[in-house]
Scaffold this active site. Structure first.
Site, PDB file in Angstrom:
ATOM      1  CE  LYS A   1      44.346   4.945  -6.153  1.00  0.00           C
ATOM      2  NZ  LYS A   1      43.337   4.528  -5.213  1.00  0.00           N
TER       3      LYS A   1
ATOM      4  CE  LYS B   1      52.485   6.762   5.148  1.00  0.00           C
ATOM      5  NZ  LYS B   1      51.924   6.727   6.483  1.00  0.00           N
TER       6      LYS B   1
ATOM      7  CB  THR C   1      48.623   6.312   9.115  1.00  0.00           C
ATOM      8  OG1 THR C   1      47.464   6.420   8.283  1.00  0.00           O
ATOM      9  CG2 THR C   1      48.943   4.851   9.360  1.00  0.00           C
TER      10      THR C   1
ATOM     11  CB  CYS D   1      48.585   4.068   2.244  1.00  0.00           C
ATOM     12  SG  CYS D   1      47.953   5.706   2.524  1.00  0.00           S
TER      13      CYS D   1
ATOM     14  NE  ARG E   1      52.756  10.531  -1.801  1.00  0.00           N
ATOM     15  CZ  ARG E   1      51.947  10.949  -0.845  1.00  0.00           C
ATOM     16  NH1 ARG E   1      52.381  11.014   0.400  1.00  0.00           N
ATOM     17  NH2 ARG E   1      50.701  11.294  -1.125  1.00  0.00           N
TER      18      ARG E   1
HETATM   19  C1  UDX Z   1      45.015   2.713   0.289  1.00  0.00           C
HETATM   20  C2  UDX Z   1      43.841   2.090   1.057  1.00  0.00           C
HETATM   21  O1  UDX Z   1      42.965   1.423   0.147  1.00  0.00           O
HETATM   22  C3  UDX Z   1      43.105   3.143   1.869  1.00  0.00           C
HETATM   23  O2  UDX Z   1      42.071   2.532   2.618  1.00  0.00           O
HETATM   24  C4  UDX Z   1      44.129   3.789   2.786  1.00  0.00           C
HETATM   25  O3  UDX Z   1      43.575   4.666   3.656  1.00  0.00           O
HETATM   26  C5  UDX Z   1      45.212   4.436   1.968  1.00  0.00           C
HETATM   27  O4  UDX Z   1      45.844   3.423   1.174  1.00  0.00           O
HETATM   28  P1  UDX Z   1      45.383   4.032  -1.988  1.00  0.00           P
HETATM   29  O5  UDX Z   1      46.839   3.813  -1.720  1.00  0.00           O
HETATM   30  O6  UDX Z   1      44.918   5.388  -2.350  1.00  0.00           O
HETATM   31  O7  UDX Z   1      44.498   3.568  -0.708  1.00  0.00           O
HETATM   32  O8  UDX Z   1      44.962   3.077  -3.196  1.00  0.00           O
HETATM   33  P2  UDX Z   1      44.334   1.625  -3.380  1.00  0.00           P
HETATM   34  O9  UDX Z   1      43.191   1.762  -4.289  1.00  0.00           O
HETATM   35  O10 UDX Z   1      44.127   0.934  -2.109  1.00  0.00           O
HETATM   36  O11 UDX Z   1      45.521   0.893  -4.180  1.00  0.00           O
HETATM   37  C6  UDX Z   1      46.822   0.695  -3.645  1.00  0.00           C
HETATM   38  C7  UDX Z   1      47.674  -0.067  -4.627  1.00  0.00           C
HETATM   39  O12 UDX Z   1      47.212  -1.401  -4.783  1.00  0.00           O
HETATM   40  C8  UDX Z   1      47.681   0.530  -6.036  1.00  0.00           C
HETATM   41  O13 UDX Z   1      48.980   0.424  -6.584  1.00  0.00           O
HETATM   42  C9  UDX Z   1      46.694  -0.326  -6.802  1.00  0.00           C
HETATM   43  O14 UDX Z   1      46.933  -0.354  -8.177  1.00  0.00           O
HETATM   44  C10 UDX Z   1      46.969  -1.690  -6.162  1.00  0.00           C
HETATM   45  N1  UDX Z   1      45.812  -2.610  -6.255  1.00  0.00           N
HETATM   46  C11 UDX Z   1      44.651  -2.346  -5.610  1.00  0.00           C
HETATM   47  C12 UDX Z   1      45.945  -3.783  -6.995  1.00  0.00           C
HETATM   48  O15 UDX Z   1      46.997  -4.042  -7.602  1.00  0.00           O
HETATM   49  N2  UDX Z   1      44.892  -4.654  -7.030  1.00  0.00           N
HETATM   50  C13 UDX Z   1      43.724  -4.427  -6.389  1.00  0.00           C
HETATM   51  O16 UDX Z   1      42.822  -5.276  -6.465  1.00  0.00           O
HETATM   52  C14 UDX Z   1      43.596  -3.239  -5.648  1.00  0.00           C
END
Ligand code: UDX
Length: 435
Positions: free
Chosen positions: A324, A267, A122, A264, A331
């Site tokens: 999650k 950041k 990224t 992600c 992180r």
């Molecule tokens: C994210 C993006 O989804 C992905 O496309 C990108 O390339 C990398 O970053 P990731 O960080 O692995 O992926 O997890 P993601 O499932 O997107 O969740 C990010 C955060 O948002 C988590 O803390 C999750 O608990 C929170 N979340 C997600 C919510 O609180 N509610 C939701 O409905 C979805």
């Protein structure tokens, strides 16, 4: 095709392994020798469901190679992916590009035939231009094309996301030479229905940041609505369905919870503000999202303190501590901001996580199971949405009172109607038994 991935972190490893599973010869490079030695033995450095089986299968088929020899990897490949980390820089907001530039310099010195160089990391808009210039300057006679191809893999879901993405985004300023190679590379995915979106390199770079910032905004929006629901007695889940069924809004990423975290969103939202600043654009929405998300973690800590009230027993047990479920990644985990605030109030904190003890939490008690947390806590916090937390055994508390604060709304409040349990959740009516 012969492919190499520079950088065997989350994105490089998952993508490299899956391209080898598609039948390509893939060399994954990293400068961390210990990691490479482990990978060559089939030992995976991250927790990602299903990845170990894929690594071992493709290692055995000899289509997948792990090495620290970057020169050999570049020289042997037609396609060179840059998948190095771009963490937040020392200024606290920019993306640190030193790994990308260092990889570009090494590529420049090792171009022995035409190379398609694909940036998966990224990177801020215009980084592709920088990479192109670095290589041209060092090796003016070399033949190569620099393409942007961001990843959209979610941790814990990365294998599915790689195989069945909504879209593949390609940013390239000279498609004549590259389109057919890229279409071939992504053929198995496109055939399954993924949209193949082709645009300029700068647009592609920006799509990644805009995408993450938009998703972060959606989550932050529903979290603020959840706060309001709690005040007015509405149900945030009904609101999410009610707005999400409007196709203009869409149902996903509307789960209210304990703020967004991870490697992600935090950041990339910060980096997008920095990119805006560079081009004199005030990213005011994204700034507000970051502020609201940070505030939310402290707000939840305050709620925990309030739930505990004046009681003498202040043993809080967290179920899950990562940002999650289905990952071991700490992180920007929400609890890293919540714990210190509770500690200041003299609250005893213990935790259990399905992926084990965390070095970031070495001053806190680690318990070996959910049962141990339930047995030893006055208040249980469901912090992540692991499936194993959906069927907790509350019968073990016997004749004692228990409080539960479910930050992921895994349970329905009326489940606890006949139990000695006060149940609190997010954006829904509390189920509080009067003493
Ligand atoms: C994210 C993006 O989804 C992905 O496309 C990108 O390339 C990398 O970053 P990731 O960080 O692995 O992926 O997890 P993601 O499932 O997107 O969740 C990010 C955060 O948002 C988590 O803390 C999750 O608990 C929170 N979340 C997600 C919510 O609180 N509610 C939701 O409905 C979805």
């Amino acid at each position: 095709m012969n492919i190499c991935f520079i950088g065997t972190g989350y994105v490089g490893l998952v993508s490299g392994v899956l391209f080898s599973d598609f039948g390509h010869k893939v060399i994954c490079v990293d400068n961390d020798r210990i990691k490479i030695d482990k990978l060559n033995k089939g030992i995976i450095p991250i927790f990602e469901p299903g990845l170990d089986e894929l690594v071992n299968r493709n290692l055995n088929s000899k289509r997948l190679v792990f090495t620290t020899d970057i020169k050999y990897a570049i020289k042997s490949s037609d396609i060179v992916f840059i998948a190095v980390g771009t963490p937040t820089a020392k200024d606290g907001i920019s993306a640190d590009l030193k790994n990308v530039y260092s990889a570009s310099n090494i590529i420049a010195n090792n171009i022995n035939k035409y190379k398609l160089i694909i940036i998966k990391s990224t990177v801020p808009v215009c980084t592709g231009d920088d990479v192109e210039n670095i290589i041209k300057k060092k090796n003016s006679s070399s033949k190569f094309t620099v393409v942007s191809n961001p990843e959209f893999l979610r941790e814990g879901e990365a294998i599915r996301d790689f195989r069945y993405p909504d879209r593949v985004v390609i940013g390239c300023n000279n498609l004549k030479k590259t389109r057919s190679i890229l279409e071939k590379l992504y053929e198995p995915i496109i055939k399954k229905g993924a949209k193949f979106i082709v645009t300029t390199r700068r647009s592609s770079e920006l799509i990644k940041y805009a995408s993450n910032a938009f998703l972060a905004t959606k989550i932050t929006f529903i979290n603020e609505i959840a706060n309001l629901c709690e005040k007015v007695g509405s149900n945030v889940e009904d609101i999410a369905i009610g707005i999400g069924t409007d196709e203009r809004i869409g149902p996903r990423f509307l789960r209210a919870g304990p703020a967004y975290g991870g490697s992600c969103f935090p950041k990339d939202t910060k980096a997008l503000i920095k990119i805006g600043k560079k081009f004199n654009i005030d990213m005011s929405v994204v700034k507000t999202v970051i502020k609201s998300n940070e505030k939310r973690k402290l707000l939840l800590a305050d709620k925990i303190i309030k739930i505990l009230g004046k009681s003498k027993n202040k043993n809080v047990g967290f179920l899950g501590v990562t940002f999650k479920a289905n990952t071991d990644d700490m992180r920007d985990s929400q609890c890293l901001k919540i714990f210190p605030k509770l500690l200041k109030k003299g609250i005893n904190i213990a935790y259990y996580d399905p992926t084990g003890k965390k070095k970031e939490l070495e001053n806190f008690i680690f318990r070996k199971s959910s049962d141990e947390i339930i047995k030893n806590s006055d208040l249980v916090i469901i912090h992540t949405e692991w499936d194993e937390f959906r069927s907790l055994n509350f019968n073990i508390i016997k004749n004692r009172k228990l409080k539960i604060f479910d930050l992921r709304n895994l349970y329905q409040p009326n489940t606890f109607a006949n139990k000695n349990i006060n149940y609190y959740s997010i954006g829904r009516k509390y189920y509080e038994k009067k003493a």
